[in-house]
Design a protein around this motif. Sequence first.
Motif, PDB file in Angstrom:
ATOM      1  N   TYR A 214      31.536  56.573  74.134  1.00 31.54           N
ATOM      2  CA  TYR A 214      31.694  57.351  72.925  1.00 31.54           C
ATOM      3  C   TYR A 214      30.365  57.402  72.167  1.00 31.54           C
ATOM      4  O   TYR A 214      29.635  56.409  72.099  1.00 31.54           O
ATOM      5  N   MET A 215      30.091  58.567  71.578  1.00 26.25           N
ATOM      6  CA  MET A 215      28.843  58.774  70.855  1.00 26.25           C
ATOM      7  C   MET A 215      29.104  59.770  69.724  1.00 26.25           C
ATOM      8  O   MET A 215      29.910  60.696  69.869  1.00 26.25           O
ATOM      9  N   TYR A 216      28.416  59.553  68.582  1.00 19.82           N
ATOM     10  CA  TYR A 216      28.615  60.417  67.426  1.00 19.82           C
ATOM     11  C   TYR A 216      27.252  60.830  66.861  1.00 19.82           C
ATOM     12  O   TYR A 216      26.294  60.054  66.889  1.00 19.82           O
ATOM     13  N   MET A 217      27.178  62.075  66.323  1.00 17.09           N
ATOM     14  CA  MET A 217      25.929  62.616  65.802  1.00 17.09           C
ATOM     15  C   MET A 217      26.194  63.301  64.469  1.00 17.09           C
ATOM     16  O   MET A 217      27.266  63.878  64.245  1.00 17.09           O
ATOM     17  N   ASP A 218      25.181  63.262  63.590  1.00 22.74           N
ATOM     18  CA  ASP A 218      25.330  63.897  62.283  1.00 22.74           C
ATOM     19  C   ASP A 218      23.958  64.216  61.695  1.00 22.74           C
ATOM     20  O   ASP A 218      22.968  63.541  61.991  1.00 22.74           O
ATOM     21  N   ASP A 219      23.907  65.236  60.877  1.00 17.46           N
ATOM     22  CA  ASP A 219      22.783  65.570  59.998  1.00 17.46           C
ATOM     23  C   ASP A 219      21.453  65.716  60.745  1.00 17.46           C
ATOM     24  O   ASP A 219      20.588  64.841  60.703  1.00 17.46           O
ATOM     25  N   LEU A 220      21.300  66.847  61.394  1.00 19.85           N
ATOM     26  CA  LEU A 220      20.045  67.193  62.074  1.00 19.85           C
ATOM     27  C   LEU A 220      19.091  67.810  61.055  1.00 19.85           C
ATOM     28  O   LEU A 220      19.400  68.839  60.446  1.00 19.85           O
ATOM     29  N   ARG A 221      17.937  67.162  60.862  1.00 19.93           N
ATOM     30  CA  ARG A 221      16.958  67.625  59.868  1.00 19.93           C
ATOM     31  C   ARG A 221      15.575  67.747  60.489  1.00 19.93           C
ATOM     32  O   ARG A 221      15.312  67.248  61.581  1.00 19.93           O
ATOM     33  N   ALA A 222      14.683  68.409  59.737  1.00 17.89           N
ATOM     34  CA  ALA A 222      13.297  68.541  60.158  1.00 17.89           C
ATOM     35  C   ALA A 222      12.400  68.488  58.925  1.00 17.89           C
ATOM     36  O   ALA A 222      12.800  68.914  57.838  1.00 17.89           O
ATOM     37  N   VAL A 223      11.203  67.959  59.117  1.00 18.40           N
ATOM     38  CA  VAL A 223      10.148  68.058  58.108  1.00 18.40           C
ATOM     39  C   VAL A 223       9.166  69.103  58.609  1.00 18.40           C
ATOM     40  O   VAL A 223       8.608  68.967  59.701  1.00 18.40           O
ATOM     41  N   THR A 224       8.967  70.163  57.831  1.00 23.46           N
ATOM     42  CA  THR A 224       8.172  71.300  58.279  1.00 23.46           C
ATOM     43  C   THR A 224       7.136  71.670  57.230  1.00 23.46           C
ATOM     44  O   THR A 224       7.338  71.451  56.024  1.00 23.46           O
ATOM     45  N   ASP A 225       6.028  72.235  57.685  1.00 21.07           N
ATOM     46  CA  ASP A 225       4.943  72.671  56.822  1.00 21.07           C
ATOM     47  C   ASP A 225       5.108  74.167  56.549  1.00 21.07           C
ATOM     48  O   ASP A 225       4.969  74.990  57.449  1.00 21.07           O
ATOM     49  N   LEU A 226       5.420  74.506  55.301  1.00 19.08           N
ATOM     50  CA  LEU A 226       5.667  75.891  54.920  1.00 19.08           C
ATOM     51  C   LEU A 226       4.511  76.484  54.123  1.00 19.08           C
ATOM     52  O   LEU A 226       4.692  77.460  53.389  1.00 19.08           O
ATOM     53  N   TYR A 227       3.317  75.918  54.272  1.00 20.95           N
ATOM     54  CA  TYR A 227       2.184  76.361  53.444  1.00 20.95           C
ATOM     55  C   TYR A 227       1.879  77.844  53.660  1.00 20.95           C
ATOM     56  O   TYR A 227       1.754  78.608  52.699  1.00 20.95           O
ATOM     57  N   ASP A 228       1.753  78.267  54.914  1.00 17.83           N
ATOM     58  CA  ASP A 228       1.397  79.663  55.189  1.00 17.83           C
ATOM     59  C   ASP A 228       2.452  80.630  54.676  1.00 17.83           C
ATOM     60  O   ASP A 228       2.142  81.719  54.193  1.00 17.83           O
ATOM     61  N   MET A 229       3.714  80.242  54.763  1.00 14.34           N
ATOM     62  CA  MET A 229       4.782  81.130  54.331  1.00 14.34           C
ATOM     63  C   MET A 229       4.892  81.186  52.811  1.00 14.34           C
ATOM     64  O   MET A 229       5.129  82.247  52.232  1.00 14.34           O
ATOM     65  N   GLU A 230       4.701  80.032  52.155  1.00 19.19           N
ATOM     66  CA  GLU A 230       4.818  80.013  50.700  1.00 19.19           C
ATOM     67  C   GLU A 230       3.616  80.641  50.015  1.00 19.19           C
ATOM     68  O   GLU A 230       3.710  81.077  48.868  1.00 19.19           O
ATOM     69  N   ASN A 231       2.478  80.691  50.699  1.00 22.61           N
ATOM     70  CA  ASN A 231       1.265  81.242  50.106  1.00 22.61           C
ATOM     71  C   ASN A 231       0.916  82.622  50.660  1.00 22.61           C
ATOM     72  O   ASN A 231      -0.224  83.071  50.528  1.00 22.61           O
ATOM     73  N   HIS A 232       1.875  83.263  51.269  1.00 13.10           N
ATOM     74  CA  HIS A 232       1.671  84.617  51.780  1.00 13.10           C
ATOM     75  C   HIS A 232       1.675  85.602  50.620  1.00 13.10           C
ATOM     76  O   HIS A 232       2.620  85.657  49.830  1.00 13.10           O
ATOM     77  N   ASP A 233       0.611  86.382  50.476  1.00 13.85           N
ATOM     78  CA  ASP A 233       0.516  87.353  49.381  1.00 13.85           C
ATOM     79  C   ASP A 233       1.583  88.426  49.518  1.00 13.85           C
ATOM     80  O   ASP A 233       1.846  88.929  50.614  1.00 13.85           O
ATOM     81  N   GLU A 234       2.173  88.811  48.390  1.00 12.64           N
ATOM     82  CA  GLU A 234       3.223  89.814  48.412  1.00 12.64           C
ATOM     83  C   GLU A 234       2.704  91.169  48.861  1.00 12.64           C
ATOM     84  O   GLU A 234       3.454  91.975  49.433  1.00 12.64           O
ATOM     85  N   ASP A 235       1.419  91.456  48.589  1.00  9.67           N
ATOM     86  CA  ASP A 235       0.873  92.752  48.950  1.00  9.67           C
ATOM     87  C   ASP A 235       0.226  92.749  50.344  1.00  9.67           C
ATOM     88  O   ASP A 235      -0.362  93.753  50.750  1.00  9.67           O
ATOM     89  N   ASP A 236       0.344  91.634  51.054  1.00 11.42           N
ATOM     90  CA  ASP A 236      -0.232  91.551  52.400  1.00 11.42           C
ATOM     91  C   ASP A 236       0.732  92.169  53.406  1.00 11.42           C
ATOM     92  O   ASP A 236       1.949  92.125  53.235  1.00 11.42           O
ATOM     93  N   MET A 237       0.176  92.733  54.467  1.00 11.64           N
ATOM     94  CA  MET A 237       0.981  93.386  55.489  1.00 11.64           C
ATOM     95  C   MET A 237       1.581  92.369  56.463  1.00 11.64           C
ATOM     96  O   MET A 237       0.990  91.315  56.706  1.00 11.64           O
ATOM     97  N   ASP A 238       2.728  92.703  57.031  1.00 12.51           N
ATOM     98  CA  ASP A 238       3.343  91.880  58.071  1.00 12.51           C
ATOM     99  C   ASP A 238       2.922  92.396  59.437  1.00 12.51           C
ATOM    100  O   ASP A 238       3.086  93.595  59.729  1.00 12.51           O
ATOM    101  N   ASP A 239       2.412  91.499  60.255  1.00 14.25           N
ATOM    102  CA  ASP A 239       1.972  91.891  61.604  1.00 14.25           C
ATOM    103  C   ASP A 239       3.137  91.851  62.584  1.00 14.25           C
ATOM    104  O   ASP A 239       3.201  91.046  63.499  1.00 14.25           O
ATOM    105  N   ASN A 240       4.118  92.714  62.356  1.00 13.74           N
ATOM    106  CA  ASN A 240       5.303  92.724  63.211  1.00 13.74           C
ATOM    107  C   ASN A 240       5.672  94.141  63.650  1.00 13.74           C
ATOM    108  O   ASN A 240       6.835  94.437  63.907  1.00 13.74           O
ATOM    109  N   TRP A 241       4.697  95.017  63.733  1.00  8.67           N
ATOM    110  CA  TRP A 241       4.976  96.406  64.129  1.00  8.67           C
ATOM    111  C   TRP A 241       4.357  96.698  65.489  1.00  8.67           C
ATOM    112  O   TRP A 241       3.600  95.923  66.021  1.00  8.67           O
TER     113      TRP A 241
END
Length: 241
Positions: A214-241
Amino acid sequence: MKKLIALFVCLCLVFVVYAQQETVSLTDPDPEIIGADSAKQALREVSVDLFEREGSWNAKISSDNGVISARLFEGGPSLKEPLQGVENEGVTDDHVLGLKVEFFRRGINSFYITAARPLPIEGITKTVSVWVAGRNQGHSLYLLVQDYFGNNFELYMGSLAFSGWKKITVAIPPSPDGERGIVQQSAYFGDKPGLRIVGFRVDCDPVLARGSYYMYMDDLRAVTDLYDMENHDEDDMDDNW
């Protein structure tokens, strides 16, 4: 008098060092120094999955080695700390994922716990953690991930030879050059970095792989660096075209 002052200072330093060792585990990976090639980081601990939805995780074992079943149970580890900001969003966290393996015979066996679809993590993932109750059996837990290009990797998380609940954390090794290893971002293929959690694999100890496990699992989490996403300028273009 000077000797007494020097002795007092030494005792204070010893106390500070001891206090730090008591509050910080030296075995846990430090997200702040994993792949830190710049001082510009915005580390956030995010929830990947709380194991609250029936059918969102699948369990599999070779039909030659045994039978496996998975279901949700009410409960959870009492030492688990709530994620900051989540407690005010009405998120339920009342269940854990339970697994039961019935081995046919001893041998070199493995079983898999996989998400119904890979779970994406935004940003540059530094560490991944999960709470596990391993029933003090010497089986080995591995994390299965896909990188930015869809390549599959496995990371050793630790042994399940412990009693009760334990939070197991693994560091995501950074790519040395953006081409080899686990690549999480690329300037040549869009602007949305990330990692995907595929699931877990448990390699069983051949001697202990018998009867029911028997085995039990709970609460899968991650520590992630969101610097590039949080500091993305609103007037900058998205390179997804």
